[in-house]
Design an enzyme around this catalytic site. Sequence first.
Site, PDB file in Angstrom:
ATOM      1  N   ASP A 167       0.993  -1.250  -0.158  1.00 37.61           N
ATOM      2  CA  ASP A 167      -0.036   0.044   0.042  1.00 37.61           C
ATOM      3  C   ASP A 167       0.884   1.404   0.109  1.00 37.61           C
ATOM      4  OD1 ASP A 167      -2.310   1.541   0.340  1.00 37.61           O
ATOM      5  OD2 ASP A 167      -2.043   1.492   2.418  1.00 37.61           O
ATOM      6  N   GLY A 194      -4.790   3.709  -3.520  1.00 39.67           N
ATOM      7  CA  GLY A 194      -6.209   4.438  -4.022  1.00 39.67           C
ATOM      8  C   GLY A 194      -5.760   5.768  -4.317  1.00 39.67           C
ATOM      9  N   ARG A 206      -5.557   4.471  -7.956  1.00 42.61           N
ATOM     10  CA  ARG A 206      -6.825   4.570  -7.987  1.00 42.61           C
ATOM     11  C   ARG A 206      -7.615   3.135  -7.781  1.00 42.61           C
ATOM     12  NH1 ARG A 206      -7.892   9.876  -7.831  1.00 42.61           N
ATOM     13  NH2 ARG A 206      -7.017  11.010  -9.413  1.00 42.61           N
TER      14      ARG A 206
END
Lengths: 364, 1085
Positions: free
Chosen positions: B400, B666, B780
Site C-alpha cells: 500500500d 487508492g 486509484r
Amino acid sequence: MAMNCNPKDEVDGGPPCAPGGAAKTRRPDNTAFKQQRLPAWQPILTAGTVLPTFFIVGLIFIPIGIGIFVTSNNIREIEIDYTGTEPSSPCNKCLSSNVTPCVCTINFTLEKAFEGNVFMYYGLSNFYQNHRRYVKSRDDSQLNGDPRALVNPSKECEPYRRNEDLPIAPCGAIANSMFNDTLELFLITNDSDPTPKPILLQRKGIAWWTDKHVKFRNPPGEGTLEERFKGTTKPVNWPKPVYMLDSEDDNNGFINEDLIVWMRTAALPTFRKLYRLIERTDDLHPTLPAGQYYLNITYNYPVHSFDGRKRMILSTISWMGGKNPFLGIAYITVGSISFLLGVVLLVINHKYRNSSNTADTMAF
Amino acid sequence: CAGEEKRVGTRTVFVGNRPLSETETYVAQRFCDNRIVSSKYTLWNFLPKNLFEQFRRIANFYFLIIFLVQVTVDTPTSPVTSGLPLFFVITVTAIKQGYEDWLRHRADNEVNKSTVYIIENAKRVKKESEKIKVGDVVEVQADETFPCDLILLSSCTTDGTCYVTTASLDGESNCKTYYAVRDTIALCTAESIDSLRAAIECEQPQPDLYKFVGRINIYSNSLEAVARSLGPENLLLKGATLKNTKKIYGVAVYTGMETKMALNYQGKSQKRSAVEKSINAFLIVYLFILLTKAAVCTTLKYIWQSTPYNDEPWYNQKTQKERETFKVLKMFTDFLSFMVLFNFIIPVSMYVTVEMQKFLGSFFISWDKDFYDEEINEGALVNTSDLNEELGQVDYVFTDKTGTLTENSMEFIECCIDGHKYRSETQEVDGLSQTDGPLTFFDKADKNREELFLRALCLCHTVETKTNDAVDGATEPAELTYVSSSPDEIALVKGAKKFGFTFLGNRNGLMRVENQRKEVEEYELLHTLNFDAVRRRMSVIVKTPGGDILLFCKGADSAVFPRVHNHEIELTKAHVERNAMDGYRTLCVAFKEIAPDDYERIDRQLIEAKMALQDREEKLEKVFDDIETNMNLIGATSVEDKLQDQAAETIEALHAAGLKVWVLTGDKMETAKSTCYACRLFQTSTELLELTTKTIEESERKEDRLHELLIEYRKKLLHEFPKSARSLKKAWTDHQEYGLIIDGSTLSLILNSSQDSRSNNYKNIFLQICMKCTAVLCCRMAPLQKAQIVRMVKNLKGSPITLSIGDGANDVSMILESHVGIGIKGKEGRQAARNSDYSVPKFKHLKKLLLAHGHLYYVRIAHLVQYFFYKNLCFILPQFLYQFFCGFSQQPLYDAAYLTMYNICFTSLPILAYSLLEQHIHIDTLTSDPRLYMKISGNAMLQLGPFLYWTFLAAFEGAVFFFGTYFLFHTASLEENGKVYGNWTFGTIVFTVLVFTVTLKPFLKQQRMYFIFAQMLSSVSTWLAVILLIFISLFPEILLIVLKNVRRRSARRNLNCRRASDSLSTRPSVRPLLLRTFSDDSNVL
C-alpha cells in the site's frame, strides 16, 4: 503468539481480547539468545580448514591402520574344514547316517607355535541362524528359570514347543538345533612316541558374562537339577536332556555355556562360535607348540542337507580381537585417500588461486 | 445457530419483548442466545473429533494403517514399535490442541458469565451475559463492554449520545459518537424505558462492521407509529467499550454468535505454506521407495525359497499352520511384513518437530529488538507461525502507499484559492517559497473568497474535538485536540487554524468556528454526505448564522472537477497537477448555495434514502450525486505525506533481492508516481509504460486503443527480454528496466472487458507485460481491486509466492488474499494488523523480516525436512540390506527399542535445536547483501536436486554402515577374550554408527545409548570401526563441500573484480530526485 495479549488471539476464530494490562514497556529483551546472537562455533569447511584436516586424518589413520594390520597379521589362525563332502576326507564316511556314533580324525600341522591363550571355534556356513522364524523361536523367560514358562513355553517355540504332551526344555528351534559335534585335540609330541598328548580344553569362560549370570538361569527349587526339570522333556534332536549337558553343576542345565553360546544367534549365515579355551600354562612353553596335531571329531551334526560347511578354527587373540585384516586395510585405504585428496585439493586450490589472481590483474 | 439462509431478509425485534398493543398477539421469535462459542471441542467430543482431525494427515493415517497391520498380521516387529511413536505424536498434538481449546473455553466463559443488567418490568435485573435474549433492554455503565449488539435507546446525556471506543474491534482508539433516535432520548430511567412500545426492523446479521440498516417503529399511546431510520451510528457493537458516558440503555438486536464481532472472527481461512507441499511430495517419493523395497524383498524371498533346504532346513521347521496357508495369502502377508519392517522410512515425528520448530521459531520474530518501535511502544507480532519459511520465498511484494510507504502523518503545505497560491508560514525555509513569501500573502485573492475557502475547510469534515479536560467545557484553544479517522482532515483543519479560522467543535448540532476576528460563528449542521472510496469526496450542508443554506464539498480533483462550472477549473487544475507531481495529496474544495425550497426537496430525498431498508447505499449515493452538481470551485489544498524512514532503502534492498514490488494505492496517479520515484521504486533509467485513462483517451474506441497499447508494450518487452523468466532476475541488473503504471478503471477494463474471449486475451497480454516489468504501480484502486490483482498474480504460472503489506482497512482484502499478509501498526487503526499473519511497526522492518528472518527460517526448515528424510533412509537402508543375508525372513536388524526410540529420542532433539538456532550466514550479512535472498528463491532447497543429493548421501551412508559392519563380522571375534557377537550386536553397532553420524551431521555433538553396549564398549576394534565408518560416511560430503567452496570462492573473486570494474563505469550516482521527476513527466503528460 500474541504474547502481550490473551492467547485466544493466536487461534483462529477466537474473539479478540481487550487490550489492557500491557502498560509496561514491550521492548524485547536485548539478550544474546533472543536476538539470535549466541556465540557459535561453526566448522566452516573451506580449503583452508579442511586441507590440514585431511592431512591430519591421513597421518593418523595410516599409522593406526598399519598398527592394526600388523597386529592382525601377528595373530595365528588355522582353519580346518571337516564337513567331509570330499571323498578324500576322513569324515566322508560320516555323511551317511547309519554309522553312529561316527568318529573321524583329521591330521594337521602347526608351522609356528601359538603363543598366549588359544581359542577354539567351530564355524558353520550357510546356516541361517538369523532367519526370523529361527531367531524368535525361543522362550527367554524359560531360559531365565521362570517355573511357569518351564512347563508352559511360549507359543513362539512352535513347532518345537511340546513333544508328546510334555513341554520341551529348552524349547524352540534354536535350542533344538544345538551344535553337538565333539571336538578333541591331540598333540603328537614326536614321531617316536605314538601316544598323542591330549590338549586340555576349557569348557567354561566362553559365554558372555551377562548371559551366564543374568539372562540364563536354571529353574529354582531344591534338589538335583533333574528334579527341578521334572515335567519337561528334552528337545527332539538332543541325545540327552538339558540337565545332563555337563557333569559340573555350574555349567549344567540352562547355564551350560555351550548352550548359551549357541543361543546367541549369529548375525550372518556364515559364522563362528567359541567352542573351547586353551589356556596358557606358563611363560616358557607356547600354548600350542609347532608340530603335528590331530583333531578327533565325533561327527553328529548334519550340514550337507542344506549345503553347509563345518570348520574348526584355532586362533590367538590380540587386543583388538581375532584376525581381521579388513579394519587395518580400511584404515590404511581411507587414510591414504584422505592424504591423496589433500594433495589433490591443495593443487586445485593453488591453481584456482593463481588463475583468479591473474583474473584480478587482468581486470584492473 | 445462524444458517446461511437466515442471512437474507429482515428480522423484527420487539423492544423489551413486549407486544406492541393488546390487540396484537405477541409471537416469540427464536433467535440465538447470547453465548459465544469460539472453542472447537467439548469435553465429550474432544477425543473422537481431535483424533479424526489428526488422522486426516497423511503421515498419521499411514502409521495408523501400519499399526493395524502389525496388530493383525504376524510381523517382524511388535505393534509397539510404530504404535508408541504414533501415540507420542498424537498425544503431543492433542495436548497442544486441547490446551489451546481450554484457553478458548476459559475466555468464552469469562465473556459468557459476566454480569449484565437487564430492565424487566421496570426493574433492574442482574443476569449472566449469556442469558440475554434478542429484544431485552440492557443497561451498560461507563467503561463496560457491550455484551451484544445493541440499538442505543437513550443515554444519561440530554442529547442522547454516547462515546464508544472500538479499540478491541478494529484498533481505533479514538472515541466515536453514537446517537439515539430522537424519540427515545428522554427515556433514561428504568421506569420510563419500560413504557416504550416499539419494534425494530433490521436486516439479518451481516459481518460488515460499518454497515447496518434498520428502522424503528415507535408506538406512543395508540397513535400512529413513528418510523425512524437506524444506521451504524445507532448500533453499539459487542466488544466495544462505553466511554465518558455514565450509562446507556439499549435493546439487543444481535446476540451471541450472530453479533458482528463473532461473525467477523469466524472463517478466517488457514494458510498453508509451500514447504508443506514439498513435504507431501517427498512423502510420496519415500512411499514409493518403501513399496519398491517391499516388492523386491518379497520377490527375492520366493526365489530364494524355491530351494527346499533354504525354505525349510531341518533345524528350522515351519509349524503345521504355516505349511497350510495359501501361497498367495502368504505372499501378501509377507509383503505387508516387509512394509512394516521398512515403514520407518517415513518419518513419523516430522510433523510434530516441524510444528514445534515453527511455533518456537516464531518467537524470534517477536523478540527481535530491531522491530521495536519507540513511538508505539510495540514490536513485531506473529499471528500465524505456519508461514515463517514463506517469508524467505516471496516473489511479489504488494504494498500500500499511504501509511505503508509513507508516514501517514499529514502536514498542510499550501493551498490555492482561485488559482492564487498560499503557503503555510512554517514552510518559509523552503527555497521555493521565498519568492512568494509572507509579504505577498493576502493580496492575491478576493477577501471573501478567502474566508469562504477557510470556512469550508473548517466545516467540511468529520473531525471531532476532544478537550483534554472536559469538566469546565472551556474552549481554550490550546487544549483542543482533533480526532478523526482520516489524518487528512485533521491536517486541513489545522491548516485553516494557521490562517486564522479555528474549528471549536460541535455543540447541539451546531458547528462552532472562530474566525480571524476572534468571533465565534455557529453553523447548523444539516446533513453530512459521507466520504467513501468510490465517490472520493464528501460534503456537508450547513445553515449559516445568516440563514443561508450552503453546501461545501471537498474531494479528489477527478471527483470534483466534473461537478463544477467549467470556466473555474483551469487555474486550479494547473496548481493541483503541479502539487501532485511534488508528491502532495491534493483535494479540491467547492461550494454551492442551496435555495430554501430546493433544500426542502433535498432534505426529503435524503431522509427517504436514509430510511430505506433495502439498497440504502445505492439510493443514498444517487441522492448525493444529484445534490453535488453545479458547484463553484473555490480552491485546492495540498497536504504532504512524508516517506517513511528508510522506505527507499528497503525498496532497493527488495529489488536487489529479486523481488518484484508492486504499489497498489487508492491515490492519484501523479502523487503515487512521485512517491514511487521518491522511494526509488522507479529509477531514473526506468522506462515507464502507462495504461491509464490518460493514455487511453475517453472514447468509444477505448478497447481498441487499449489493445493497441498492450500489443505495443508487449512487443517492446519481448524484444528486450527474449530469454525465459528464469534468467530474468539476473537480467535485471544489466538491462533496461521497465515500470508499468495502471489505474483502476483501466484495470477493470482489462479484467471485465465486454467480449469474453477478448478479455481473456487482454488479461494474458497484460500479465505478460506485468511479469517483465521490475516495478508496477497501480493507482486509484478500490480495496477489492487490490485483492483482485493479488489473486491474479497468485494464479500465474509457477504460482509465485505473494506478500501484501498494508496498514489500513482497505488493505485487509489483499492481506487476506496473498500468501503472506503483513500488517503495519499504523495510524488508520489496527484492522490490517489484526487480519495479518505478521505485523510490524514500520515498512522498513520488512527488509530484515524477509532478508534475514525469512531466509533463515527457510533454510532451517528446509534442512529440517531434508534431514528427517535423510536420517530415516539411513536408518532403514541397513535393515533392507540385511534382508539379503538373513534369507529375506524379515528379521529386523535393530532391536524393537531402537526402532521405537530412534525418531523420538535419539535423533529428534539435536535437529530441533539446530533448526532453531542455525545461522549458516550471519544476520548482518543477510541484511546487507540482499542478493543472497535470490539463492533460496523458488523453493530452491526443497527441489528435486537437493532432495536427490540428500537421498544419495543417505543411501551411501546406509551402505557404509551396513557393509562396514558386515566385513568387521568376518572375524572370529572382536573381543580380546575371544567371545563372539550375535545378530543383535551387529544391529547395535550399525545403530551406534548411525546415530553418531546422523547427529554429527548437523553439528558435533554426542548421543548416548544403552544396554548391549556394555559388552560392545569393551571392544577396542568396535570403537575403531565406529570411528572409521563415521569418517567414511561423512567423507564424500565434506569433500563435496570443500570442492564447492573452492569453486565458489574463486567465482566470488571473479564476480568481485567484475563488479568493481562495473561500478566504475555504469553505476549511476544517486540523482537529484525531483529534478528527475519533472523531466520524466514532461514526455508523458
